[in-house]
Design a protein around this motif. Structure first.
Motif, short mmCIF file in Angstrom:
data_model
loop_
_atom_site.label_atom_id
_atom_site.label_comp_id
_atom_site.label_asym_id
_atom_site.label_seq_id
_atom_site.Cartn_x
_atom_site.Cartn_y
_atom_site.Cartn_z
N THR A 100 -14.26 -13.69 11.73
CA THR A 100 -13.46 -13.36 10.55
C THR A 100 -13.49 -11.87 10.23
N LEU A 101 -14.17 -11.07 11.01
CA LEU A 101 -14.30 -9.65 10.73
C LEU A 101 -13.08 -8.86 11.20
N ALA A 102 -13.01 -7.59 10.80
CA ALA A 102 -11.89 -6.72 11.20
C ALA A 102 -11.84 -6.56 12.72
N PHE A 152 -16.54 -9.45 22.12
CA PHE A 152 -16.86 -8.87 20.82
C PHE A 152 -16.27 -7.48 20.72
N ARG A 153 -16.31 -6.94 19.50
CA ARG A 153 -15.68 -5.64 19.20
C ARG A 153 -14.21 -5.65 19.62
N TRP A 154 -13.52 -6.72 19.23
CA TRP A 154 -12.10 -6.87 19.58
C TRP A 154 -11.26 -5.94 18.72
N ASN A 155 -10.65 -4.98 19.34
CA ASN A 155 -9.74 -4.06 18.67
C ASN A 155 -8.32 -4.50 19.03
N ARG A 156 -7.70 -5.22 18.12
CA ARG A 156 -6.38 -5.78 18.40
C ARG A 156 -5.34 -4.70 18.66
N ARG A 160 -5.86 -3.45 22.02
CA ARG A 160 -5.89 -4.54 23.01
C ARG A 160 -7.11 -4.43 23.92
N ALA A 161 -8.26 -4.23 23.28
CA ALA A 161 -9.50 -4.03 24.03
C ALA A 161 -10.66 -4.76 23.36
N CYS A 162 -11.64 -5.11 24.15
CA CYS A 162 -12.88 -5.68 23.63
C CYS A 162 -13.97 -5.54 24.67
N MET A 163 -15.17 -6.03 24.32
CA MET A 163 -16.31 -6.01 25.23
C MET A 163 -16.71 -7.44 25.55
#
Length: 193
Positions: A69-71, A94-98, A101-104
């Protein structure tokens, strides 16, 4: 053996592979998660200190639920072996930056499940989900340089080394270097399930 995920989480994306069910973790998984995370030798590359007790494992599970539910949310799947319905680890994004379009990606596996291809199978499903449903263009992995098994795993999945992040982590009472790797949508050799 773990209990099935609660039915209240119908939004959680369950993934299935030939040998695995990737599902939401629940508080019933805390004893197994604690056993994995309390193994200091097995967790030496994970990036955190070993868990001190089962209550700490419950807090980790609750944190994964909150992270959605986080940013910059994340999704963490429990890896359940279908043959015996036993939780053997977790993996996720995690650390999904919409916008970017990147995450870890991160993962851990119980010691007795090592070397059997379970994590490769799980990550294939997770990466497929990431590139299709999450519409990712880039997935990053950060791996300790001495964790040769994990480096081999992600490189076999197509991840490319980008460099060394000097003293990027802190655990075990000291600064830790991390190898930075990434997999791009256009480079993926992943079979989308």
């Amino acid at each position: 053996m773990s209990e099935p995920p609660s039915r209240s989480s119908s939004q959680f994306p369950v993934l299935e592979t030939q040998r695995l069910l990737l599902r939401e973790t629940s508080l019933a998984d805390a004893p197994v998660l604690f056993a994995i995370h309390a193994d200091a030798d097995a967790m030496r590359w994970f990036g955190t200190e070993p868990l001190p007790d089962e209550q700490a494992a419950q807090k980790v599970i609750e944190g994964w639920a909150t992270a959605r539910t986080l940013a910059n949310p994340g999704i963490r799947w429990g890896i359940e072996r279908r043959a015996d319905r036993r939780l053997i680890g977790t993996c996720g994004m995690f650390r999904w930056n919409r916008q970017w379009r990147a995450c870890m990606v991160g993962y851990e596996l119980a010691r007795d499940a090592w070397g059997q291809g379970f994590m490769r199978e799980a990550l294939l499903a997770v990466l497929g989900f990431g590139f299709v449903q999450m519409q990712l263009n880039r997935v990053e992995a950060q791996v300790h340089p001495d964790n040769l098994a994990s480096l081999k795993l992600v490189e076999r999945l197509g991840f490319v080394r980008e460099g060394l992040l000097r003293e990027a982590g802190w655990w075990g009472g000291q600064a830790q270097d991390l190898v930075q790797l990434s997999l791009l949508r256009r480079e993926q050799r992943v079979v989308v399930l």
